[in-house]
Design a protein around this motif. Structure first.
Motif, PDB file in Angstrom:
ATOM      1  N   ALA A 113       0.837  -1.203   0.000  1.00 57.61           N
ATOM      2  CA  ALA A 113       0.000   0.000   0.000  1.00 57.61           C
ATOM      3  C   ALA A 113       0.869   1.249   0.000  1.00 57.61           C
ATOM      4  CB  ALA A 113      -0.927   0.013   1.214  1.00 57.61           C
ATOM      5  N   ALA A 114       0.280   2.349  -0.491  1.00 57.89           N
ATOM      6  CA  ALA A 114       0.955   3.649  -0.532  1.00 57.89           C
ATOM      7  C   ALA A 114       0.010   4.714  -0.029  1.00 57.89           C
ATOM      8  CB  ALA A 114       1.413   3.973  -1.950  1.00 57.89           C
ATOM      9  N   TRP A 115       0.539   5.608   0.826  1.00 60.71           N
ATOM     10  CA  TRP A 115      -0.228   6.711   1.383  1.00 60.71           C
ATOM     11  C   TRP A 115       0.440   8.044   1.068  1.00 60.71           C
ATOM     12  CZ3 TRP A 115       0.996   2.280   3.979  1.00 60.71           C
ATOM     13  CH2 TRP A 115      -0.050   1.493   4.482  1.00 60.71           C
ATOM     14  N   VAL A 116      -0.379   9.071   1.004  1.00 65.22           N
ATOM     15  CA  VAL A 116       0.140  10.437   0.980  1.00 65.22           C
ATOM     16  C   VAL A 116      -0.394  11.136   2.232  1.00 65.22           C
ATOM     17  CG1 VAL A 116      -1.798  11.239  -0.483  1.00 65.22           C
ATOM     18  CG2 VAL A 116       0.318  12.598  -0.296  1.00 65.22           C
ATOM     19  N   ALA A 117       0.529  11.787   2.954  1.00 67.50           N
ATOM     20  CA  ALA A 117       0.173  12.503   4.183  1.00 67.50           C
ATOM     21  C   ALA A 117       0.638  13.939   4.021  1.00 67.50           C
ATOM     22  CB  ALA A 117       0.839  11.850   5.380  1.00 67.50           C
ATOM     23  N   VAL A 118      -0.272  14.875   4.234  1.00 70.74           N
ATOM     24  CA  VAL A 118       0.007  16.298   3.969  1.00 70.74           C
ATOM     25  C   VAL A 118       0.113  17.068   5.276  1.00 70.74           C
ATOM     26  CG1 VAL A 118      -0.749  18.375   2.746  1.00 70.74           C
ATOM     27  CG2 VAL A 118      -1.264  16.106   1.806  1.00 70.74           C
ATOM     28  N   LYS A 119       1.146  17.921   5.364  1.00 68.46           N
ATOM     29  CA  LYS A 119       1.311  18.794   6.524  1.00 68.46           C
ATOM     30  C   LYS A 119       0.531  20.077   6.268  1.00 68.46           C
ATOM     31  CE  LYS A 119       4.823  21.067   9.387  1.00 68.46           C
ATOM     32  NZ  LYS A 119       6.277  21.209   9.631  1.00 68.46           N
ATOM     33  N   THR A 120      -0.531  20.292   7.008  1.00 67.75           N
ATOM     34  CA  THR A 120      -1.386  21.467   6.788  1.00 67.75           C
ATOM     35  C   THR A 120      -1.144  22.482   7.891  1.00 67.75           C
ATOM     36  OG1 THR A 120      -3.181  20.450   8.032  1.00 67.75           O
ATOM     37  CG2 THR A 120      -3.149  20.100   5.664  1.00 67.75           C
TER      38      THR A 120
END
Length: 238
Positions: free
Chosen positions: A231-238
């Motif tokens: 699996a692959a995730w994208v996590a964004v710093k907001t």
């Protein structure tokens, strides 16, 4: 050299034989390999800002970093972190004509990720790397990534994962081994590699990986690619 000629005799090591055969191994061992690579590049490129760094944790021979170097060229700087000396040498050879914009550093992720102030990444990628890091170090690594990222930057995490139940895990592993046999691996070779990786490659469940990301401070997290137990995730710093 192909992975058929790399016979593990003990615990798995990223030595010179593995480094030489690494690209062949990935193509035959990772399901939808090119799809995954293209997805990582496509999603990751969305978050790259000019004059920022793009960092690859566990860059191996540089295959995941190379598409970003090709796309953004001199608009950005690039940092690959790797612990295997043969991989470091191969990656440095790969990027030797990039006018010094690509730096490959020897780094043990168990020490965390402490970067000088002049390195401020808009994108950090970790492609099948954290699974080789002892579990007790992973939260600190992910938290350090979050701390160093620019606001609006992203962390892309690709991992082998466990099923959420024994039944589902065994089902996905079975399909994975079938795929490997279709790609030319023998049952003996599959069993030998599995034994060599025991205690070296330690996957987590998808929910556990997502908890690592959220506990680090990423409040925007989504899975953008999955095949059985990868699996692959994208996590964004907001």
């Amino acid at each position: 050299m192909t992975m058929d000629s790399v016979e593990p005799t003990g615990k798995w090591k990223f030595d010179s034989d593995v480094a030489e055969a690494f690209d062949d191994m990935l193509e035959r061992s990772i399901p939808q390999y090119e799809v995954m690579r293209d997805a990582v590049t496509s999603v990751g490129s969305t978050f790259v800002t000019p004059r920022s760094h793009i960092i690859d944790l566990g860059c191996s021979r540089g295959a995941a970093l190379a598409p970003f170097v090709e796309q953004f060229q001199a608009r950005n700087d690039y940092l690959g972190l790797e612990i295997s000396e043969p991989m470091i040498m191969a990656a440095r050879e790969r990027f030797k004509d990039c006018d010094g914009r690509v730096e490959i550093r020897s780094h043990d992720l168990r020490k965390g990720l402490i970067l000088p102030d002049y390195i401020k990444p808009s994108l950090v990628i970790s492609v099948l790397t954290l699974q080789f890091t002892p579990i007790e170090y992973r939260q600190r690594i992910v938290s350090h990534v979050h701390g160093h990222l620019e606001s609006g930057g992203a962390f892309i995490l690709v991992e082998k994962v466990l099923g959420e139940s024994t039944l589902l895990d065994e089902t996905m592993i079975g399909r994975y081994y079938e795929m490997k046999m279709l790609h030319g691996y023998s049952q003996e070779s599959i069993d030998r590699k599995r034994l060599s990786l025991e205690g070296v490659l330690v996957p987590l469940t998808s929910s556990w990986n997502e908890a690592l990301l959220k506990n680090a401070g990423f409040n925007v997290v989504d899975c953008f690619w999955r095949w059985m137990n990868f699996a692959a995730w994208v996590a964004v710093k907001t």
